[in-house]
Design an enzyme around this catalytic site. Structure first.
Site, short mmCIF file in Angstrom:
data_model
loop_
_atom_site.label_atom_id
_atom_site.label_comp_id
_atom_site.label_asym_id
_atom_site.label_seq_id
_atom_site.Cartn_x
_atom_site.Cartn_y
_atom_site.Cartn_z
CD GLU B 14 -9.13 -16.09 5.98
OE1 GLU B 14 -9.44 -14.92 6.23
OE2 GLU B 14 -8.51 -16.41 4.97
CB CYS B 61 -4.91 -16.24 8.41
SG CYS B 61 -6.29 -17.34 8.72
CB CYS B 64 -4.34 -20.73 10.73
SG CYS B 64 -4.24 -19.79 9.20
CG HIS B 68 0.62 -16.36 8.81
ND1 HIS B 68 1.34 -16.76 7.72
CD2 HIS B 68 -0.66 -16.77 8.58
CE1 HIS B 68 0.54 -17.35 6.84
NE2 HIS B 68 -0.68 -17.38 7.35
NE ARG B 487 -7.31 -23.22 6.98
CZ ARG B 487 -7.48 -23.01 8.28
NH1 ARG B 487 -6.44 -22.97 9.08
NH2 ARG B 487 -8.67 -22.86 8.79
CB SER B 510 -4.45 -21.69 1.29
OG SER B 510 -5.06 -22.37 2.38
CB CYS B 555 -6.56 -20.65 5.00
SG CYS B 555 -6.46 -19.42 6.28
CB CYS B 558 -3.33 -17.92 4.51
SG CYS B 558 -3.56 -17.91 6.27
#
Lengths: 142, 576, 365, 220
Positions: B14, B61, B64, B68, B487, B510, B555, B558
């Site tokens: 991502e 994102c 995922c 968030h 993640r 990330s 990701c 993110c």
């Protein structure tokens, strides 16, 4: 999952028309299509997928239409279930993909649904296919 | 500047990630990880209604897609002391769990597998032997020779059709691919199978949140009410549908994902010796058993492991100013009080500063790694660079004696004939992801049963309206919302003033893993994982870099989401 | 590179029968929101259709649009990748990375110059923004878009960010983000907004291009009318409750449980044009309003700045005390002036008046 | 301002604040003005009460006496129709109640939309009829000033834009809704400074007249 249509007598509505808007609109369209079919012999397809149904409306509509005498299953690119509703000439065609997920659900107002007809081009090749099978049979086939 | 191997874009992730690696001979001696895209979502959040924050942060994102949103509603709830009903917590658990299972499976098959699986080689496979192989590792019903022959025919038609599409220019035939043709064909079949499966798995979020990606949340509970007598609420039919989806997830994990991981891992045991790096792991913990977000009841324990020492779990405090801090020594930002200090997220500030902090004007060939080289910051826990994610969680579960995890880890290691140290590696990270998926998929049962139990007992509440109106809030409040995202550890920090967002900061998995070096030159997890242990067979085809980087499941959108309004570079050219 | 085959040939090679093909066409018509009677025309077109090369560029995005694409049931993502289009460049899905990935993009552009379909998700830093805000392979988004545009037959902007600027452009637009149509001036652009768009709307637009080789009919925002022709509110199954004035007041009251209208909880259905109410999400499983969540209005431009997700549509965006005071001052001045004028007139009248007593009047008579 | 959503946000945001403030303080100033004009003290012995007759007059003047009705049945009937219709649309349409509730915290039940819709349609027809009547009636045409036409326009606009927006007869919807809100805002801004102020003063004036006559012991 987009469950199959089961005609559960418990959910069968009482006599008279359904009193919810989404079904009324569809049934009006079906009525119009039936009259058109009787008058001209032209069939009509109504796509039930993109309708603003409330949760449960589709199930109610299918239950209300009920089941007639004919039921068929076509295996082509996944299963297709076909059944005549309790209203003659009003068919339901439920196209599914290989994972049994619904692709479309259509009402077809016709003598019988198009998908059941043998394609003309296939029939043209039928004799050849039959001959081939006979040939195979002669070689110790079925 | 020395010439480096540059991999940009890192695909099958991502977001936008760039890796630059310095080689000595065929060994990577220095690696630099750079996030190359910024949007500024935290700046955009300022001045808005805190109850809206979830929708903004969720768009950090779309992969995922839930995390968030959950972290944001939890941050507001933490700030206000807002309790949510037990059913809401259970539904959130089910959604988080489903997101894990969905995301991990998609990562394995669609983002990671092509690092290990040679699609082209699958054309040579014998469908009969493939079938035998599949049946030897699992009872998954789709394993007949005809099934694999169909997949192969479709693949063949595709390759011969002349348009390879997404499979064009892969490193096919690279010597580091070691699976036999039959295993490759099985994996390709499951690649397609998983694409179909994930569509169903995603439906769980749709039932509770209305759509996927980007399901809906609400501060104070969940949006869907429960009413067994209503068509338009969570009713018996809906709950039965949830059960069916959970069953489908569990079947796929047990019969496809888990056996495939172990089978493929068996061919790549040398990857159990490289690709770890830091040896420090952090986990905020998540998935409470009751209505309250109480760490004592979490499925994933909270803690930090330092220097691979599994005997000691250090505690984490998200509110303490000296624990979690973000540094920008090598990031394209400015801090008002000097660029070498670290800031706790409550006080977080971020001024975009590309040109002045060493950003090279595009088009560029190489980053200036002596200065700023990433839109990611460098988060540190008590000054330590740590890794977050599935490996951290599995180690935490293992260290804290979680029985199922211990059983799974031990039996997997026994099957592969590897020592516990093998966990600290690229292979260990990928396997940990699979094992935790199994743990979560099984845990879905417990939350589902608890929800059904509540409904049976007539406990239907899903939303608490007590603090819904901003008029009921204190003038100032601050809170931390955290969760374990697929993640890794995710934290959102919110400062509320007069019912509006005064400051908002997200420190995401990330960023922990992919961040650049800190002021002391200590690398982030990606960088450390690549350095000094990875050899490239062919620098033109750096497949080995992809394996390790993908094992983290990057990701990056993110990881980069920060900016600040007080910057000369921000310009508003909104077209209205 | 071998000449690509038509879709008809590909399906036949896969052993798909004529009935299967008929069904495929019925599903395709349904997908494109066309009447089922169009199926024969679609069949004829599909016999000739070749997979168009698609180059998919991802800029300031969250990958939600790609994830949405993978949730499409008809055609499925597998069918899309294998049969419908040739996805020659797509970061999230493609096998190749780094230089090999960029080479795939360049090769596809060369091989299909003037013919490929350019798909963009995400906004991009505009011409006046720092190009360093978003780069791929060291190239700024703007440069990559302009290069890819030159050989594109048409551009599809997927998602609200690409179509209208979306989240990056929300106030105060920190990175100077612009939409695709802000940049593209000389190529046809289709906007497929939504955050993300309904999966089948994405595939429906791609299928339309595959089948008819042309763009669907668009509205004034370049959105395909077939999917964005009607407001959520007008197709919402909860509309009858709105008309009767029955509203959910919170997320878990009697109204919420009975499925009453979510207008008071801030539903933006009346001002949002999208297909959620009819196509629904994830294979018809549900959609936000069905799950009790007010519509955010995510397919509309500026929806992020539309005044709060939980404020009813008719409620003012924000009541700004300072501005009201300023405006009030203006009103007071105007009103005060009117008062002063009237009072002066009255006083003038009083002064001009000649008082007279009853005796005086009688004397005058 | 090429974007209809931006336009809608402007009319719902800054413009709404301006309109509301001008309306509120303008009206306040006008009412103050009227009250500060003051009532000359009346030293005569009151021959009756003020309140009762005042309230009575508020009612009686609201209904035309038979003479007035026979002289101008059109004005009475159509006037009534559109005033009532206007009030229904304004006060009993659910989104309007929502707005009022958000502003002052007071709410009440609304009417089903089809009823409000019908009332609006009738009101629109009635308003058009009054305009035609005014233009065709020689005396009325002679008496009419620019202000009269302005007031007709600012009254008509919120109704017609609301009707068009509700039925989505002009698109895009944010533009239609924005135009409706803007029309309402113009109405609010114009209100305190024109004879639209009668919305507030009509009943006060009637009461005042009734009270004076009542005090004098005369029936008004």
């Amino acid at each position: 999952m987009t469950g199959g249509s089961v005609s559960d007598p418990a959910t069968m509505p009482a006599a008279g028309g359904p009193d919810w808007d989404a079904a009324k609109a569809i049934l009006n369209e079906v009525r119009h299509a039936l009259r058109h079919f009787v008058a001209t012999g032209e069939s009509t397809l109504i796509d039930l997928r993109a309708q603003p149904f409330a949760p449960g409306d589709l199930e109610r509509l299918l239950a209300w239409l009920g089941r007639g005498e004919v039921e068929a299953r076509v295996e082509a690119l996944g299963p297709t279930r076909v059944w005549e509703s309790a209203v003659p000439g009003v068919w339901l065609v439920d196209h599914r993909d290989g994972d049994d997920q619904r692709l479309t659900l259509q009402i077809e107002v016709a003598e019988f649904p198009e998908i059941l007809r043998s394609p003309a081009q296939d029939i043209e090749q039928a004799v050849a296919i039959l001959d081939a099978r006979l040939g195979a049979a002669a070689d110790g086939g079925p | 500047m020395t010439e480096r191997v540059v991999v940009d874009p890192i695909t099958r992730i991502e977001g936008h990630l760039r890796i630059e690696a310095e080689l000595s001979g065929d060994t990577i001696i220095g690696a630099y990880s750079s996030g190359t895209m910024v949007r500024g979502i935290e700046t955009i959040l300022r001045g808005r209604d805190p109850r809206d924050a979830w929708a903004f942060t969720q768009r950090i994102c779309g992969v995922c897609t839930l995390v968030h949103g959950i972290a944001a509603v939890r941050a507001v709830e933490d700030a206000l002391g807002y309790e949510i009903p037990a059913n809401a917590q259970l539904i959130r658990n089910l959604m988080i769990g489903a997101q894990f299972v969905h995301d991990h499976v998609m990562h394995f098959y669609h983002l990671h597998a092509l690092d290990w699986v040679d699609i082209v080689s699958a054309l040579q496979a014998d469908p009969k032997q493939t079938s035998a192989l599949a049946q030897s590792i699992s009872d998954y019903p789709k394993s007949s020779p005809g099934y694999f022959a169909d997949v192969q025919r479709r693949l063949k038609g595709f390759v011969e059709g002349g348009q390879l599409g997404i499979f064009a220019n892969g490193y096919w035939g690279h010597p580091a691919y070691r699976l036999p043709a039959e295993a490759n064909l099985m994996a390709v079949a499951h690649y397609l199978e998983a694409l179909a499966w994930q569509r169903d798995a995603a439906r769980l979020l749709t039932i509770f949140g209305g759509k996927n990606p980007h399901p809906n949340f609400v501060v104070g509970g969940v949006t869907s009410p429960i009413d067994l007598d209503s068509d338009s609420a969570l009713n018996a039919k809906r709950l039965a549908q949830v059960r069916t989806i959970i069953d489908g997830m569990q079947t796929f994990v047990d019969q496809v994902y888990l056996p495939d991981t172990l089978a493929i891992a068996g061919f790549y045991k040398d990857w159990a010796e490289r690709g770890e790096g830091l040896g420090n792991f952090l986990c905020y913990g998540d998935l409470p058993a009751g209505a309250a977000l109480d760490p004592a009841t979490f499925l994933f324990p909270r803690g930090v492991i330092l220097d691979r020492d599994l005997s000691r779990l250090h505690d984490v405090d998200l509110h303490a100013d000296d624990e979690i801090q973000e540094f920008i020594a090598h990031s394209w930002y400015d801090y008002s009080a000097g660029n070498d200090q670290g800031l706790h997220p409550y006080d977080g500030e971020t001024n975009l500063s590309y040109d002045a902090r060493g950003g090279v004007a595009p088009p560029y060939r190489q980053l200036d790694v002596a200065q700023g080289y990433s839109w990611l910051k460098s988060p540190r826990w008590k000054g330590r660079s740590v890794e977050v994610g599935p490996l951290a969680r599995v180690l935490m579960l293992y260290a804290s004696g979680h029985e199922q995890t211990r059983g799974l880890v031990d039996s997997a290691l026994a099957r592969l004939d590897l020592p516990v140290e093998a966990l600290f590696s690229t292979l260990g990270r990928t396997a940990a992801r699979t094992l935790e998926t199994k743990v979560i998929a099984d845990a879905l049962d417990g939350w589902y049963d608890a929800l059904i139990g509540n409904v049976r007992a007539g406990e239907l509440a899903t939303f608490n309206d007590r603090l819904w109106e901003p008029a009921t809030w204190p003038r100032e409040a601050r809170g931390a919302g955290f969760m374990e995202a697929p993640r890794g550890a995710l934290g959102h920090w919110i400062v509320i003033e007069d019912g509006r967002i005064a400051n908002y900061q997200a420190v995401v998995p990330s960023t922990w893993n992919a961040g650049p070096r800190d002021p002391d030159g200590v690398p982030g997890a990606y960088e450390a994982a690549l350095q000094d242990n990875t050899q490239l067979v062919d620098a033109q085809q750096p497949l080995e870099i992809l394996r390790t980087i993908h094992s983290f499941d990057p990701c990056i959108a993110c990881a980069v989401h920060l900016s600040d309004p007080h910057t000369g570079e921000s310009i508003d050219i909104r077209v209205t | 590179m071998a000449a690509s085959k038509t879709l008809g040939e590909r399906l036949r090679e896969r052993g798909v029968s004529r009935r299967g093909f008929l069904k495929y066409c019925a599903a395709t018509a349904s997908l494109m929101a066309l009447p089922p009677s169009m199926a024969p025309a679609i069949a004829a077109a599909l016999e000739r259709a070749r997979r168009p090369s698609v180059i998919w560029l991802s800029f300031q995005e969250c990958t939600g649009c790609t994830e949405s694409l993978t949730r499409s049931f008809s055609p499925t993502i597998e069918d899309l990748i294998l049969d419908v289009v040739s996805l020659d460049y797509h970061h999230t899905l493609q096998a190749a990375s780094g230089e090999a990935a960029e080479r795939a993009r360049e090769e596809a552009m060369r091989a299909h110059w003037g013919e490929y379909l350019l798909v963009v998700d995400g906004s991009l830093p505009g011409p006046r923004a720092n190009p360093g805000y978003s780069t791929i392979a060291g190239i700024s988004n703007l440069q990559m878009l302009e290069e890819a545009l030159a050989g594109a037959a048409a551009v599809i902007a997927i998602g609200t960010c690409a179509a209208f600027g979306g989240l990056p452009q929300a106030r105060p637009n920190p990175t100077g983000a612009v939409s695709v149509s802000d940049i593209v001036t000389d190529k046809p652009v289709i906007n497929v907004p939504g955050c993300p768009p309904v999966p089948m709307v994405i595939t429906g637009v791609l299928a339309q291009y595959l089948v008819f080789g042309q763009l669907p009919e668009l509205d004034e925002y370049r959105r395909p009318r077939a999917f964005y022709g009607q407001a959520i509110h007008d197709r919402c199954y909860r509309r009858p409750f709105y008309d009767k004035g029955l509203f959910a007041e919170t997320f878990d009251d009697e109204g919420a449980r009975a499925g009453w209208c979510l207008y008071r909880l801030g539903c933006k259905g009346p001002s949002t044009y999208n297909a959620c109410a009819t196509m629904r999400w994830n294979g018809g499983t549900s959609w936000p309003v069905e799950a009790g969540a007010p519509c955010l209005g995510c397919s509309e431009a500026s929806f992020w700045d539309a005044g709060g997700f939980y404020r009813a549509l008719s409620v003012p965006a924000e009541i700004d005390g300072a501005r009201i005071l300023a405006a009030g001052a203006v009103g007071a001045v105007v009103g005060g002036a009117a008062v002063a004028l009237t009072r002066r007139r009255v006083r003038a009248g009083e002064q001009a008046r000649e008082p007279v007593t009853v005796d005086e009047l009688e004397q005058r008579q | 301002m090429s974007d209809p959503m931006a336009f809608l946000l402007w009319v719902k945001g800054p413009m709404f604040n301006w309109a509301l403030a001008i309306f509120a303080l303008g009206t306040l100033a006008r009412l103050l003005e009227i009250f500060l004009l003051g009532r000359r003290p009346n030293y005569a012995e009151p021959r009756g009460g003020e309140w009762g007759p005042g309230l009575r007059t508020v009612l009686t003047r609201s209904v035309a006496d038979p003479g007035t009705f026979q002289r101008a049945p059109f004005d009475v009937l159509v006037g009534w129709i559109w005033h009532v219709g206007f009030l229904i649309a304004l006060l009993l349409f659910i989104p309007h109640i929502e707005l009022i509730q958000a502003l002052i915290g007071l709410g009440w039940p609304g009417l089903p939309n089809p009823v409000v819709d019908a009332a609006t349609a009738v009101t629109l027809v009635a308003l058009v009829a009054t305009l035609i009547h005014r233009l065709r009636h020689p005396v009325k045409r002679h008496l009419s000033t620019a202000e009269d036409y302005l007031i007709w326009t600012v009254t008509f606009l919120p109704l017609i834009t609301g009707y068009l927006a509700y039925h989505r007869l002009i698109g895009p919807y944010p533009l239609a809704l924005g135009l409706h809100i803007l029309a309402a805002e113009i109405f609010l801004i114009v209100l305190p400074f024109t004879k639209l102020t009668h919305i507030f003063t009509a009943f006060i004036a009637r009461w005042y007249n009734g009270a004076i006559f009542g005090r004098k012991g005369v029936q008004s």
